[in-house]
Design a protein around this motif. Structure first.
Motif, PDB file in Angstrom:
ATOM      1  N   SER A 105       0.726  -1.232  -0.015  1.00  0.00           N
ATOM      2  CA  SER A 105       0.074  -0.054  -0.166  1.00  0.00           C
ATOM      3  C   SER A 105       0.893   1.210   0.056  1.00  0.00           C
ATOM      4  CB  SER A 105      -0.878   0.044   1.303  1.00  0.00           C
ATOM      5  OG  SER A 105      -1.795  -1.071   1.205  1.00  0.00           O
ATOM      6  N   TRP A 106       2.012   1.129   0.749  1.00  0.00           N
ATOM      7  CA  TRP A 106       3.001   2.364   0.791  1.00  0.00           C
ATOM      8  C   TRP A 106       3.646   2.733  -0.648  1.00  0.00           C
ATOM      9  CZ3 TRP A 106       8.488   2.205   0.833  1.00  0.00           C
ATOM     10  CH2 TRP A 106       9.172   3.286   1.165  1.00  0.00           C
ATOM     11  N   LEU A 107       3.760   1.553  -1.064  1.00  0.00           N
ATOM     12  CA  LEU A 107       4.616   1.770  -2.589  1.00  0.00           C
ATOM     13  C   LEU A 107       3.449   2.410  -3.470  1.00  0.00           C
ATOM     14  CD1 LEU A 107       7.254   1.156  -3.423  1.00  0.00           C
ATOM     15  CD2 LEU A 107       6.647  -1.135  -4.168  1.00  0.00           C
ATOM     16  N   LEU A 128       1.104   4.638   7.604  1.00  0.00           N
ATOM     17  CA  LEU A 128       1.041   3.190   7.450  1.00  0.00           C
ATOM     18  C   LEU A 128       1.843   2.543   8.504  1.00  0.00           C
ATOM     19  CD1 LEU A 128       1.184   2.902   3.810  1.00  0.00           C
ATOM     20  CD2 LEU A 128      -0.789   2.772   5.031  1.00  0.00           C
ATOM     21  N   ASP A 129       2.305   3.336   9.513  1.00  0.00           N
ATOM     22  CA  ASP A 129       3.119   2.695  10.628  1.00  0.00           C
ATOM     23  C   ASP A 129       4.404   1.777  10.176  1.00  0.00           C
ATOM     24  OD1 ASP A 129       3.623   2.471  13.134  1.00  0.00           O
ATOM     25  OD2 ASP A 129       2.492   0.715  13.667  1.00  0.00           O
ATOM     26  N   LEU A 130       4.931   2.074   9.243  1.00  0.00           N
ATOM     27  CA  LEU A 130       6.003   1.088   8.520  1.00  0.00           C
ATOM     28  C   LEU A 130       7.274   1.315   9.426  1.00  0.00           C
ATOM     29  CD1 LEU A 130       5.811   1.433   4.643  1.00  0.00           C
ATOM     30  CD2 LEU A 130       4.913  -0.609   6.071  1.00  0.00           C
ATOM     31  N   HIS A 143       7.590  -3.918  12.673  1.00  0.00           N
ATOM     32  CA  HIS A 143       7.650  -4.238  10.816  1.00  0.00           C
ATOM     33  C   HIS A 143       8.939  -3.791  10.091  1.00  0.00           C
ATOM     34  CE1 HIS A 143       2.901  -2.875  11.486  1.00  0.00           C
ATOM     35  NE2 HIS A 143       3.016  -4.401  11.327  1.00  0.00           N
ATOM     36  N   LEU A 144       9.855  -3.157  11.064  1.00  0.00           N
ATOM     37  CA  LEU A 144      11.179  -2.677  10.446  1.00  0.00           C
ATOM     38  C   LEU A 144      11.829  -3.709   9.559  1.00  0.00           C
ATOM     39  CD1 LEU A 144      13.024  -0.196  10.105  1.00  0.00           C
ATOM     40  CD2 LEU A 144      14.092  -0.879  12.236  1.00  0.00           C
ATOM     41  N   HIS A 172       8.232   8.027  15.108  1.00  0.00           N
ATOM     42  CA  HIS A 172       6.883   7.215  15.112  1.00  0.00           C
ATOM     43  C   HIS A 172       5.750   7.981  15.603  1.00  0.00           C
ATOM     44  CE1 HIS A 172       9.251   5.275  18.231  1.00  0.00           C
ATOM     45  NE2 HIS A 172       7.886   5.204  18.955  1.00  0.00           N
ATOM     46  N   GLN A 173       6.288   9.301  16.391  1.00  0.00           N
ATOM     47  CA  GLN A 173       5.345   9.887  17.336  1.00  0.00           C
ATOM     48  C   GLN A 173       4.550  10.942  16.397  1.00  0.00           C
ATOM     49  OE1 GLN A 173       4.628   9.560  20.535  1.00  0.00           O
ATOM     50  NE2 GLN A 173       6.167   7.942  20.660  1.00  0.00           N
ATOM     51  N   PRO A 174       3.035  11.157  16.987  1.00  0.00           N
ATOM     52  CA  PRO A 174       2.383  12.020  15.960  1.00  0.00           C
ATOM     53  C   PRO A 174       3.048  13.480  15.636  1.00  0.00           C
ATOM     54  CG  PRO A 174       1.165  10.855  17.424  1.00  0.00           C
ATOM     55  CD  PRO A 174       2.429  10.597  17.830  1.00  0.00           C
ATOM     56  N   SER A 175       3.811  14.080  16.729  1.00  0.00           N
ATOM     57  CA  SER A 175       4.425  15.247  16.691  1.00  0.00           C
ATOM     58  C   SER A 175       5.551  15.261  15.455  1.00  0.00           C
ATOM     59  CB  SER A 175       5.158  15.777  17.932  1.00  0.00           C
ATOM     60  OG  SER A 175       6.250  14.467  18.328  1.00  0.00           O
TER      61      SER A 175
END
Length: 868
Positions: free
Chosen positions: A584-586, A739-741, A746-747, A830-833
């Motif tokens: 999906s990211w790609l 997408l939290d990749l 997931h790394l 990975h933080q919203p900020s």
């Protein structure tokens, strides 16, 4: 040379060479009846053409195959150097390669002495005619030249009557087209003074042909050209009030003009500034160039623009090519123009018939070099004498408008039917002053290489007289030959003709023609072309600056697009293809960069059959858009945009860089997805085209980085590339966060894909081959100050380039540089900020792009200070 009794040819015999091989004999056709043969003996002097024998002694050793090989090498060099002549000047159409023949025209000492003396004398006569026409007009009052050919000519600029040109000089260059009659005697066909073309093309011809026959070139001792160019340029500077400090510019209509290559080549060769009309502005009876640093005065203008387009205030009001107020600067004597406006009337073919008497009156000399017999039908006696012989003449318009064109065109009477000739007679009788008749002369023929043999072709020689001092003219020891196509007599490049180099042999003495005792000596620079003021930084016009900025952006966009497309095509059929969020990211990244339209069904599905079908659809959509001309974000569109932008910067790009751009675009645009094409074959050929594009782009980016002067223009080119790179990296990182990749779980699976997109797989694996942590990846992609794909490195480099442009010291930052997002401080990726920070940075970059354009291209920030 041996005669062949069985056919109208002569033969160069086979020749044993040092490699022990015999070359096959070279056949040559003889010239047509009635034409002078440039290669054979002169019937008037009874002397053999020894210089041609010497030349072909060298040629014979090559044989037919060798000459064919030389011809292919020459054509390839023309194409590689980007030498073009764009007949229709179609901005989106293919550029026509410059047509050049393999053999040069050789001119020996006696011929050159006659030619150069006659040409220099004619230049003096034309200068005197200009001085009289815009001054006392004594020649008009004495009826030595009809008023209709001067005052009635649309090329006579009444607004300049009575003005005194800078340097008291009305002409600085003149071109003369000459031919031989059947007995080998030279005669002038026409003359060009407005903006004569050829000075750049003949230099390129010399560079290419001398490399094809280096031994013959050295043995025949051909005169060099460079010294005459240097003296001419120095003479222009001397005529200016600024003297050696004069800033010289070449005015071009722009990259869509048919001879733009020559304009760019000549500007680069002479070391002068190439400008277009909108680069210039008039302030207080002086001409200025708009640059990134403000206004710079122009003291000398070499124009390659017809007079009518020069000043919309006083000449053609709808011209967008000229400079409003230019004629006022010329009248004020603040600008040397080569040639000044108002010389077009000298180009009228009707004037040729009056030159013998004018030469006697002005110089008290007999005209050394005659013209072809010419009759202006505006004189009743001349018209009545020549009309019965219409079939033996060439019909020419006296004024350009008579043909409805901006150029003099010709009609051969011998090619008309009897009815057509009667129609022409009626037309001439009704408006006789509009037509000039010139006797038809079969042109001399020179050897050319066609279809594996030497074939004669009709030719016209263009020679140039250059003013090299206030009272001194020098004829350039070379010229431009225009060769007719097939067996015709029309030598126009626009009608399929070709060109040839001209070798003036050192047995010929260079002619310096002096009209009065000289009271000055023009200093000549040493061994390099004259340049602008010493140690002066290279000026960058606002137009060139914007073109360079966008050249950088299109280059980076093309590189990002091709790399992403290649990655997708490889990953679709990878043995372990990405699934889930990774795919999906790609796909979302392709949509964000415009490689596929938004709305293509997601290829991520738990159903294996559906997923395979959707991936095939995605692949087909991606392939269909790769070279779509109408899709503004396709790889092909960005490559063509890069080429279009670079075409306006030819004087700043090396021939190798332009060659790389041309070959990249030509190679990639040949690839298209054909209807019904096998998917596997389509993918394979697309990957081949993308791989080749990647190689060429690497070479182009390398040339941009290491083969260009680091002036303001280069700074802006680099700024454009860095802006695009940062925007691409921000997009990729924002989608990764959404997408939290980048989460630790997931790394490990997504790491190879991430590294490929960010183009840093090799450097990351070299440092973290054993085990990769999230902090390592964040360091590489965001905070690394040494990694060219890290946000921190890109931002720091962008600030440095903008501060350099802003000319601030190292301890300070330019206001534009202060707006570049700073990623030097580590934070949780990975933080919203951090995601918010990425969104803000992307928006800031688009605003920064507008601010750069406002300051450097439209000068909106400087309106009050420099009045642009």
């Amino acid at each position: 040379m041996q005669e062949s009794s069985s056919n109208p040819r002569w033969v160069l015999p086979s020749h044993a060479t040092s490699d022990g091989l015999n070359r096959s004999p070279i056949h040559a056709r003889r010239v047509a009846d009635g034409h002078f043969d440039e290669m054979q003996s002169d019937p008037l002097r009874g002397v053999g053409a020894a210089h041609w024998h010497a030349f072909f002694e060298q040629v014979a050793s090559l044989g037919v195959d060798g000459l064919d090989r030389q011809h292919r090498t020459m054509q390839r060099q023309v194409q590689d150097n980007g030498v073009t002549y764009n007949v229709y000047a179609d901005r989106d159409g293919p550029k026509r390669p410059w047509a050049l023949d393999l053999f040069p025209l050789l001119i020996d000492g006696q011929d050159w002495a006659e030619l150069s003396a006659g040409i220099a004398q004619r230049a003096r006569v034309l200068e005197a005619l200009m001085r009289d026409a815009y001054g006392a007009q004594q020649l008009l009052r004495q009826a030595l030249v009809p008023g209709a050919l001067v005052l009635g000519h649309p090329g006579f600029v009444r607004e300049l009557h009575g003005y005194a040109p800078a340097g008291e000089t009305h002409l600085h260059v003149a071109a003369f087209d000459v031919c031989r009659d059947a007995h080998g005697r030279w005669a002038v066909i026409s003359q060009r003074t407005q903006a004569p073309s050829g000075l750049g093309y003949l230099l390129e011809n010399r560079a290419i042909i001398s490399r094809q026959f280096p031994q013959a070139f050295a043995q025949l001792q051909v005169h060099a050209l460079e010294g005459t160019y240097r003296r001419w340029l120095q003479s222009l500077r001397t005529a200016s009030p600024a003297g050696d400090r004069a800033h010289v510019a070449l005015l071009t209509p722009g990259p869509y003009n048919e001879t733009y290559f020559e304009h760019a080549y000549l500007a680069r060769h002479l070391g002068i500034t190439l400008v277009e009309g909108h680069d210039l502005t008039v302030r207080g009876q002086q001409l200025f160039l708009r640059t990134l640093r403000g206004l710079e005065q122009i003291h000398v203008l070499i124009k390659r623009l017809d007079d009518a387009y020069l000043d919309p205030l006083e000449l053609m009001p709808d011209s967008t090519l000229g400079i409003p107020g230019l004629l006022q600067v010329v009248r004020a004597g603040q600008l040397v123009v080569s040639n000044p406006p108002g010389t077009a009337w000298l180009e009228s073919p009707a004037l040729l018939g009056f030159l013998p008497a004018l030469c006697e009156r002005i110089l008290h000399e007999t005209l050394r070099l005659p013209s072809l017999d010419t009759w202006w039908c505006g004189e009743r006696a001349a018209m009545e004498a020549v009309l019965p012989r219409l079939a033996e003449t060439v019909i020419k318009p006296t004024y350009p408008e008579a043909a409805g064109l901006n150029a003099i065109t010709a009609t051969l009477g011998r090619e008309l039917t009897a009815a057509q000739r009667d129609e022409w007679r009626g037309r001439i009788v009704r408006e006789p002053h509009r037509y000039t008749l010139q006797s038809y002369q079969p042109l001399s023929q020179m050897p050319t290489w066609r279809q594996r043999e030497i074939q004669p072709r009709s030719m016209v020689l263009r020679l140039f007289a250059l003013r090299t001092g206030r009272h001194e003219w020098q004829v350039l020891p070379g010229g431009l030959v225009r060769i007719a196509s097939m067996q015709g007599e029309i030598t126009s490049m626009q009608r399929g003709g070709s060109s040839a180099d001209v070798w003036v042999l050192r047995s010929a003495q260079l002619m310096l023609d002096v009209e009065l005792p000289r009271d000055e000596t023009v200093p000549v620079p040493n061994d390099t072309p004259a340049r602008t003021a010493a140690a002066k930084s290279r000026l960058v016009t606002s137009r060139s600056a914007e073109d360079l900025f966008w050249l950088g952006r299109y280059t980076e966009r093309s590189d990002n697009a091709q790399r992403l497309a290649r990655l997708c095509l490889h990953q679709i059929h990878h043995e372990d293809p990405p699934v889930g969020k990774a795919w999906s990211w790609l796909q979302m990244l392709c949509e964000r960069n415009g490689l596929v339209p938004v709305g293509v069904p997601s290829a991520d599905s738990a159903d294996v059959v559906r997923m395979e079908s959707r991936r095939r659809l995605f692949e087909r959509t991606l392939l269909a858009g790769l070279n779509d001309h109408a899709q503004l974000t396709s790889v092909g569109y960005n490559l063509r945009a890069m080429q279009r932008t670079a075409s306006g910067l030819r004087e700043r790009l090396s021939p190798q860089q332009w060659q790389a751009i041309t070959q990249l675009v030509d190679g990639f645009t040949r690839w298209h997805l054909m209807p019904g094409q096998d998917p596997d074959h389509a993918r394979a050929t697309a990957l081949t085209a993308l791989d080749e594009a990647a190689d060429w782009l690497a070479a182009i980016i390398g040339a941009q980085s290491d083969r260009m002067t680091r002036d303001d223009g280069w700074q802006l080119l680099t700024v454009g590339r860095l802006l695009e790179r940062m925007i691409f990296l921000l997009d990729a990182l924002m989608l990764s966060c959404e997408l939290d990749l980048l989460s630790p779980e997931h790394l490990s699976r997504q790491l190879p894909l991430l590294l490929e997109v960010f183009d840093c797989a090799q450097s990351f694996q070299a440092e973290h081959a054993d085990q990769a942590q999230l902090s390592d990846l964040c360091q590489l992609l965001v905070w690394d100050g040494e990694q060219p794909r890290a946000l921190h490195w890109v931002g720091r480099s962008l600030r440095a380039r903008l501060s350099k442009l802003g000319q601030v010291d190292r301890q300070s930052q330019d206001p534009l540089a202060q707006r570049v997002p700073d990623f030097s401080m580590a934070s949780e990726i990975h933080q919203p900020s951090f995601r918010d920070r990425l969104h803000e940075a992307r928006q800031t970059l688009w605003e920064l792009s507008d601010a750069i354009a406002s300051r450097y291209f439209s000068h909106a920030e400087r309106v009050g200070s420099i009045g642009v």
